[in-house]
Scaffold this active site. Structure first.
Site, PDB file in Angstrom:
ATOM      1  N   HIS A  80      50.644  -1.168 -16.840  1.00  0.00           N
ATOM      2  CA  HIS A  80      51.122  -0.628 -15.992  1.00  0.00           C
ATOM      3  C   HIS A  80      51.984  -0.100 -15.280  1.00  0.00           C
ATOM      4  CE1 HIS A  80      48.260  -4.079 -13.251  1.00  0.00           C
ATOM      5  NE2 HIS A  80      47.783  -4.047 -14.868  1.00  0.00           N
ATOM      6  N   GLU A 102      53.517   1.649 -12.971  1.00  0.00           N
ATOM      7  CA  GLU A 102      54.666   0.827 -12.506  1.00  0.00           C
ATOM      8  C   GLU A 102      55.640  -0.041 -13.103  1.00  0.00           C
ATOM      9  OE1 GLU A 102      52.195   0.507  -8.935  1.00  0.00           O
ATOM     10  OE2 GLU A 102      51.580   0.393 -11.034  1.00  0.00           O
ATOM     11  N   CYS A 112      50.347  -4.075  -7.726  1.00  0.00           N
ATOM     12  CA  CYS A 112      49.420  -4.522  -7.549  1.00  0.00           C
ATOM     13  C   CYS A 112      50.776  -6.402  -7.894  1.00  0.00           C
ATOM     14  CB  CYS A 112      48.526  -5.482  -8.844  1.00  0.00           C
ATOM     15  SG  CYS A 112      49.841  -5.247  -9.825  1.00  0.00           S
TER      16      CYS A 112
END
Length: 154
Positions: A52, A54, A82
């Site tokens: 992801h 991040e 998330c």
């Protein structure tokens, strides 16, 4: 570096991810006014479900700074982090989270029933960061509309 400039970079990273065939998410980490790391979603191209935007940015920041604690940093994300990303954001002690588009899947770390980014007393995690949501949401929404994202459900 101000919030608008950092989010514009997230949008550029999200576009690059989409052009590569990944989901359109980008993230940057700013510390002491400068970008120390950035990442874009590379789940498909890296065959890595943890890639992801991040998490890619957090890994790079920790490696670059030689530490796993990122207090004082702000993480910017084109999409709401998330649950997995939110847990790592908290574990790394990132002080501030700024995201544009809220999660549409019900797995957002700030807007879902499991709001890991904002709730106190999560076992084993430090205090929650400051969270700014829906920042420049129109700009990210325009990118998503241009890309036809999210794809239609079958």
């Amino acid at each position: 570096m101000d919030d608008m400039t950092a989010m514009r970079r997230c949008i550029d990273l999200a576009r690059a991810a989409a052009e590569r065939g990944d989901q359109p998410y980008g993230s940057v980490i700013v510390l002491d006014g400068a970008i120390v790391a950035e990442g874009d979603n590379s789940i498909a191209t890296d065959s890595d479900p943890t890639a992801h935007a991040e998490l890619v940015a957090i890994r790079k920041a920790c490696q670059s700074l030689g530490r796993t604690e990122l207090s004082g940093a702000t993480i910017y994300a084109s999409g709401e982090p998330c649950w997995m990303c939110s847990t790592v954001i908290r574990a790394a002690r990132i002080s501030r989270v700024v995201f544009a588009m809220p999660a549409s899947s019900g797995t957002g770390g700030a807007t879902s029933a499991f709001n890991i980014l904002t709730v106190d007393n999560v076992a084993g995690l430090p205090a929650p960061p400051e969270v700014v949501g829906r920042f420049q949401v129109d700009q990210v929404g325009a990118l998503y509309a241009e890309l036809g994202w999210p794809p239609p459900r079958s």
